[in-house]
Design an enzyme around this catalytic site. Structure first.
Site, short mmCIF file in Angstrom:
data_model
loop_
_atom_site.label_atom_id
_atom_site.label_comp_id
_atom_site.label_asym_id
_atom_site.label_seq_id
_atom_site.Cartn_x
_atom_site.Cartn_y
_atom_site.Cartn_z
N GLU A 45 0.82 -1.22 0.00
CA GLU A 45 0.00 0.00 0.00
C GLU A 45 0.85 1.27 0.00
O GLU A 45 1.22 1.77 1.06
CB GLU A 45 -0.95 0.02 1.21
CG GLU A 45 -1.84 1.27 1.21
CD GLU A 45 -2.84 1.33 2.36
OE1 GLU A 45 -2.88 0.38 3.17
OE2 GLU A 45 -3.57 2.32 2.45
N LYS A 76 -2.50 -2.05 -3.14
CA LYS A 76 -3.55 -1.17 -2.61
C LYS A 76 -3.13 0.28 -2.84
O LYS A 76 -2.45 0.88 -2.00
CB LYS A 76 -3.75 -1.46 -1.11
CG LYS A 76 -4.74 -0.52 -0.44
CD LYS A 76 -5.23 -1.07 0.88
CE LYS A 76 -6.07 -0.04 1.61
NZ LYS A 76 -6.81 -0.58 2.74
P1 13P Z 1 -9.57 4.42 3.75
O1 13P Z 1 -10.36 3.65 2.73
O2 13P Z 1 -10.39 5.08 4.80
O3 13P Z 1 -8.53 5.32 3.11
O4 13P Z 1 -8.75 3.34 4.58
C1 13P Z 1 -8.12 2.33 3.91
C2 13P Z 1 -6.87 1.98 4.60
O5 13P Z 1 -6.68 0.85 5.01
C3 13P Z 1 -5.86 3.01 4.73
O6 13P Z 1 -4.65 2.42 5.08
#
Ligand code: 13P
Length: 339
Positions: A177, A219
């Site tokens: 991510e 992600k």
């Molecule tokens: P949001 O969809 O609220 O951005 O959160 C996703 C997430 O896991 C952020 O690390």
């Protein structure tokens, strides 16, 4: 490394019409969410709120995986069953957030690098034994004047790759991510440029770290204008530019891309995902890993009260279904309103 197991888990998470619930708010972050609805952040409330979500009838219909914070990963529901078993019983995969948060990067004013690699292999072994099928590590890249710097992008991508390798060694699918924040006043083209640079570096580093892309999920943020920008992009433009940016940077060997919502409203996050899937002909599955965009309505409907469980579960089930449709390009505003 058991690549078959990793691939099976990754494909299950992005099976058609399903995606991830990011319920891994740290104790600090969930307190902020509870503050908004006037609920005290006690351990009982933190666990009870998650139990309410996971007991939603039909939970697994659209939720293939749940990311948890360490406290909930080990916590029990009121009847004594582990919260992770509620998830697994719904045919959904329990996952664990393993990073230790984004901290100021020394000598890089205004930029952050995510910590948590020390001792990670040992922690990962424990989470895998407890039943984690996947993990998450979030890097945070800001956009501002002169930011991000290349040094910051490389440091974050390197840490993501080290983490992903440790996951795979333990049979855990790494969710990679790298979040380019949408907080600034930048336009969509600046977001495109930064996201492209970040994803290129991430895939270089994953290659250098011997990570098998077939057993990973990405992600990312969507390519979108900053919240403070006067020039907001249309749904169609967000979809086109996000898909174009991902096609340039994400190898086809990656089974799936699960977006974060990053501060978009619930309906925006759904509309954007749907528009991308309507473009079609993509090398990877495109789905969701939303936190706020799956929980806002449910959190409000719950309000900290047991008697509101059903109403909150209905709100959550609706959002999950709308995003499940968007993951197949089958959502419409009409369906949203008909609910
Ligand atoms: P949001 O969809 O609220 O951005 O959160 C996703 C997430 O896991 C952020 O690390």
């Amino acid at each position: 490394m058991n690549i078959e197991k990793l691939e099976t888990t990754a494909h299950k998470i992005v099976s058609p019409g399903r995606g991830i619930l990011a319920a891994d708010e740290s104790t600090g972050t969930i307190k902020k969410r509870f503050d908004q609805i006037g609920v005290e952040s006690t351990e009982a409330n933190r666990n009870g709120y998650r139990e309410m979500l996971f007991r939603t009838p039909g939970f697994g219909d659209h939720i293939s995986g749940v990311i948890l914070y360490d406290e909930q990963f080990r916590a029990k529901a009121r009847d004594g069953s582990p919260l992770i078993s509620l998830i697994a019983d719904a045919d959904s995969v329990p996952g664990i957030k393993v990073d230790a948060g984004a901290k100021d990067q020394a000598l890089f004013p205004g930029e952050k690098v995510t910590e948590g690699l020390d001792g990670l292999s040992k922690r990962m072994a424990e989470y895998a034994a407890l039943g984690a099928g996947f993990a998450k590590w979030r890097a945070v890249i800001d956009i501002a004047d002169g930011v991000p710097t290349r040094g910051n992008i490389v440091a974050n991508a390197h840490a993501l790759a080290r983490y992903a390798a440790i996951c795979q060694e333990h049979g855990v699918v790494p969710i990679v991510e790298p979040e380019v924040l949408m907080d600034g006043g930048h336009d969509i083209d600046r977001c495109f440029e930064v996201t492209e640079a970040v994803l290129n570096e991430v895939y270089d580093q994953l290659y250098l770290a011997n990570v098998r892309l077939e057993g990973t999920l990405l992600k990312p943020n969507m390519v979108i204008a900053g919240k403070k920008s006067a020039k907001q992009a249309s749904v169609a433009e967000v979809a086109e530019k996000t898909v174009a940016c991902l096609k340039r940077t994400v190898p086809a060997a990656v089974p799936g891309i699960v977006f974060l919502s990053g501060g978009q409203s619930e309906e925006e996050a759904t509309a954007h995902l749907d528009a991308m899937n309507k473009i079609g002909n993509l090398p990877w599955a495109l789905s969701f890993s939303y936190g706020r965009a799956l929980q806002q309505a449910a959190l409000k409907a719950w309000g900290g009260k047991d008697e509101n469980w059903s109403a909150a579960q209905r709100a959550f089930a609706h959002r999950a279904r709308m995003n499940g449709l968007a993951a197949k390009g089958e959502w419409s505003e009409g369906l949203e309103k008909a609910a």
